[in-house]
Design a protein around this motif. Structure first.
Motif, mmCIF file in Angstrom:
data_model
loop_
_atom_site.group_PDB
_atom_site.id
_atom_site.type_symbol
_atom_site.label_atom_id
_atom_site.label_comp_id
_atom_site.label_asym_id
_atom_site.label_seq_id
_atom_site.Cartn_x
_atom_site.Cartn_y
_atom_site.Cartn_z
ATOM 1 N N VAL A 7 36.736 39.911 49.459
ATOM 2 C CA VAL A 7 35.716 39.637 48.453
ATOM 3 C C VAL A 7 36.290 38.633 47.454
ATOM 4 O O VAL A 7 37.482 38.641 47.169
ATOM 5 C CB VAL A 7 35.265 40.952 47.770
ATOM 6 C CG1 VAL A 7 36.377 41.567 46.950
ATOM 7 C CG2 VAL A 7 34.049 40.728 46.906
ATOM 8 N N THR A 8 35.436 37.755 46.957
ATOM 9 C CA THR A 8 35.859 36.807 45.930
ATOM 10 C C THR A 8 35.420 37.327 44.570
ATOM 11 O O THR A 8 34.516 38.171 44.477
ATOM 12 C CB THR A 8 35.238 35.418 46.145
ATOM 13 O OG1 THR A 8 33.811 35.531 46.007
ATOM 14 C CG2 THR A 8 35.590 34.863 47.521
ATOM 15 N N MET A 9 36.031 36.791 43.531
ATOM 16 C CA MET A 9 35.675 37.230 42.186
ATOM 17 C C MET A 9 34.202 36.915 41.896
ATOM 18 O O MET A 9 33.482 37.749 41.347
ATOM 19 C CB MET A 9 36.577 36.573 41.139
ATOM 20 C CG MET A 9 36.381 37.182 39.758
ATOM 21 S SD MET A 9 37.572 36.638 38.539
ATOM 22 C CE MET A 9 38.986 37.590 39.024
ATOM 23 N N GLY A 11 31.770 36.459 44.133
ATOM 24 C CA GLY A 11 30.916 37.283 44.987
ATOM 25 C C GLY A 11 30.770 38.694 44.445
ATOM 26 O O GLY A 11 29.665 39.253 44.421
ATOM 27 N N LEU A 12 31.885 39.273 44.007
ATOM 28 C CA LEU A 12 31.830 40.613 43.435
ATOM 29 C C LEU A 12 31.037 40.603 42.136
ATOM 30 O O LEU A 12 30.255 41.520 41.874
ATOM 31 C CB LEU A 12 33.237 41.160 43.192
ATOM 32 C CG LEU A 12 33.299 42.551 42.564
ATOM 33 C CD1 LEU A 12 32.565 43.578 43.431
ATOM 34 C CD2 LEU A 12 34.743 42.970 42.346
ATOM 35 N N GLU A 13 31.222 39.565 41.348
ATOM 36 C CA GLU A 13 30.467 39.465 40.092
ATOM 37 C C GLU A 13 28.967 39.465 40.369
ATOM 38 O O GLU A 13 28.203 40.140 39.679
ATOM 39 C CB GLU A 13 30.877 38.189 39.355
ATOM 40 C CG GLU A 13 30.259 38.042 37.990
ATOM 41 C CD GLU A 13 30.754 36.806 37.266
ATOM 42 O OE1 GLU A 13 29.906 36.131 36.651
ATOM 43 O OE2 GLU A 13 31.963 36.511 37.314
ATOM 44 N N ASP A 14 28.537 38.728 41.382
ATOM 45 C CA ASP A 14 27.111 38.702 41.730
ATOM 46 C C ASP A 14 26.630 40.066 42.214
ATOM 47 O O ASP A 14 25.521 40.497 41.880
ATOM 48 C CB ASP A 14 26.830 37.634 42.787
ATOM 49 C CG ASP A 14 26.913 36.223 42.225
ATOM 50 O OD1 ASP A 14 26.804 36.067 40.985
ATOM 51 O OD2 ASP A 14 27.096 35.282 43.016
ATOM 52 N N GLN A 15 27.458 40.759 43.002
ATOM 53 C CA GLN A 15 27.092 42.108 43.455
ATOM 54 C C GLN A 15 26.958 43.053 42.264
ATOM 55 O O GLN A 15 25.991 43.816 42.169
ATOM 56 C CB GLN A 15 28.157 42.669 44.390
ATOM 57 C CG GLN A 15 28.067 42.190 45.802
ATOM 58 C CD GLN A 15 29.110 42.893 46.658
ATOM 59 O OE1 GLN A 15 30.283 42.969 46.300
ATOM 60 N NE2 GLN A 15 28.677 43.397 47.799
ATOM 61 N N LEU A 16 27.934 43.000 41.371
ATOM 62 C CA LEU A 16 27.905 43.880 40.201
ATOM 63 C C LEU A 16 26.751 43.514 39.277
ATOM 64 O O LEU A 16 26.153 44.392 38.658
ATOM 65 C CB LEU A 16 29.240 43.829 39.453
ATOM 66 C CG LEU A 16 30.451 44.372 40.224
ATOM 67 C CD1 LEU A 16 31.723 44.229 39.392
ATOM 68 C CD2 LEU A 16 30.246 45.806 40.656
ATOM 69 N N LEU A 17 26.422 42.223 39.195
ATOM 70 C CA LEU A 17 25.282 41.802 38.376
ATOM 71 C C LEU A 17 24.004 42.451 38.891
ATOM 72 O O LEU A 17 23.189 42.956 38.114
ATOM 73 C CB LEU A 17 25.151 40.284 38.371
ATOM 74 C CG LEU A 17 23.994 39.709 37.562
ATOM 75 C CD1 LEU A 17 24.095 40.090 36.088
ATOM 76 C CD2 LEU A 17 23.931 38.195 37.718
ATOM 77 N N TYR A 116 38.308 44.859 38.624
ATOM 78 C CA TYR A 116 38.585 45.153 40.037
ATOM 79 C C TYR A 116 39.778 44.346 40.537
ATOM 80 O O TYR A 116 40.659 44.876 41.214
ATOM 81 C CB TYR A 116 37.364 44.872 40.924
ATOM 82 C CG TYR A 116 37.699 45.028 42.380
ATOM 83 C CD1 TYR A 116 37.786 46.287 42.955
ATOM 84 C CD2 TYR A 116 37.978 43.921 43.175
ATOM 85 C CE1 TYR A 116 38.131 46.449 44.290
ATOM 86 C CE2 TYR A 116 38.325 44.075 44.506
ATOM 87 C CZ TYR A 116 38.401 45.330 45.060
ATOM 88 O OH TYR A 116 38.756 45.488 46.372
ATOM 89 N N PHE A 117 39.807 43.061 40.220
ATOM 90 C CA PHE A 117 40.889 42.226 40.729
ATOM 91 C C PHE A 117 42.217 42.509 40.037
ATOM 92 O O PHE A 117 43.278 42.349 40.652
ATOM 93 C CB PHE A 117 40.502 40.746 40.677
ATOM 94 C CG PHE A 117 39.590 40.384 41.811
ATOM 95 C CD1 PHE A 117 40.094 40.169 43.078
ATOM 96 C CD2 PHE A 117 38.218 40.330 41.624
ATOM 97 C CE1 PHE A 117 39.264 39.883 44.141
ATOM 98 C CE2 PHE A 117 37.377 40.043 42.673
ATOM 99 C CZ PHE A 117 37.899 39.815 43.942
ATOM 100 N N VAL A 118 42.188 42.972 38.801
ATOM 101 C CA VAL A 118 43.424 43.421 38.157
ATOM 102 C C VAL A 118 43.955 44.651 38.899
ATOM 103 O O VAL A 118 45.153 44.742 39.201
ATOM 104 C CB VAL A 118 43.193 43.724 36.658
ATOM 105 C CG1 VAL A 118 44.363 44.475 36.060
ATOM 106 C CG2 VAL A 118 42.935 42.436 35.885
ATOM 107 N N LEU A 133 36.882 48.892 47.583
ATOM 108 C CA LEU A 133 35.797 48.287 46.815
ATOM 109 C C LEU A 133 34.646 49.278 46.660
ATOM 110 O O LEU A 133 34.034 49.374 45.596
ATOM 111 C CB LEU A 133 35.313 47.008 47.501
ATOM 112 C CG LEU A 133 34.160 46.269 46.846
ATOM 113 C CD1 LEU A 133 34.502 45.855 45.419
ATOM 114 C CD2 LEU A 133 33.779 45.049 47.676
ATOM 115 N N GLN A 134 34.400 50.047 47.690
ATOM 116 C CA GLN A 134 33.324 51.045 47.652
ATOM 117 C C GLN A 134 33.593 52.082 46.559
ATOM 118 O O GLN A 134 32.692 52.434 45.794
ATOM 119 C CB GLN A 134 33.191 51.718 49.011
ATOM 120 C CG GLN A 134 32.053 52.705 49.092
ATOM 121 C CD GLN A 134 31.954 53.334 50.478
ATOM 122 O OE1 GLN A 134 32.804 53.136 51.338
ATOM 123 N NE2 GLN A 134 30.897 54.102 50.679
#
Length: 172
Positions: A7-9, A11-17, A116-118, A133-134
């Motif tokens: 996952v990219t930062m 991509g994850l940001e868009d999912q979390l959004l 998440y990435f930290v 990630l789940q």
């Protein structure tokens, strides 16, 4: 062939959004999903119409102007195409409105992605910090539900950011 499923930062940001908007303003997220489905269906229908016209043109024998079925198909496709194009123009405006509403929640999604990435980088220090990630998304979404309610949207965002930061820290 190797497929990279990381996952990219962004991509994850868009999912979390999407998760944040679904929790805070479900009508906006519902409208966004409906709009995307409608636009996809319209594009598919246009492609089907184009394919039908090309097929009929390639199968036409003699003068194509004498083929009444082809002429009717062309007329119908023109009407439908005009209707779809009008809907697409409206959809673009609606999509801009939805995106503006969604962007108000971007700060929460950005913070969630950074955290998440930290955490993922902490696994390099000690393997005990490996989390899926789940699992992370589950904790993040629980934070959206459990954070203190507030009528002021700006204050609510601050509360969610603070609450999720503390809760994720405590759970990790």
């Amino acid at each position: 062939t190797i497929i990279n499923f990381t996952v990219t930062m962004e991509g994850l940001e868009d999912q979390l959004l999407g998760d944040v908007v679904k929790a805070e303003r479900p009508e906006v997220e519902r409208k966004n999903v409906q709009l995307l489905l409608q636009m996809s269906a319209d594009k598919k229908k246009l492609a089907e119409i184009e394919a039908d016209i090309l097929k009929r043109l390639s199968e036409a024998k003699g003068n194509i102007l004498d083929d009444e079925e082809l002429i009717n198909t062309l007329a119908d496709s023109k009407k439908f195409s005009t209707m779809i194009n009008e809907r697409m123009e409206t959809a673009v405006i609606t999509k801009q409105e939805i995106d503006e509403a969604r962007e108000a929640y971007r700060t929460v999604a950005t913070r969630g992605s950074i955290i998440y990435f930290v955490i993922a980088d902490m696994a390099q220090i000690d393997p005990m910090y490996q989390y899926s990630l789940q699992y992370y998304q589950g904790v993040f979404n629980k934070c959206l539900v459990d954070a203190e309610p507030c009528k002021d949207p700006v204050e609510r965002l601050k509360i969610v950011i603070d609450y999720s930061t503390v809760t994720i820290y405590a759970n990790i």
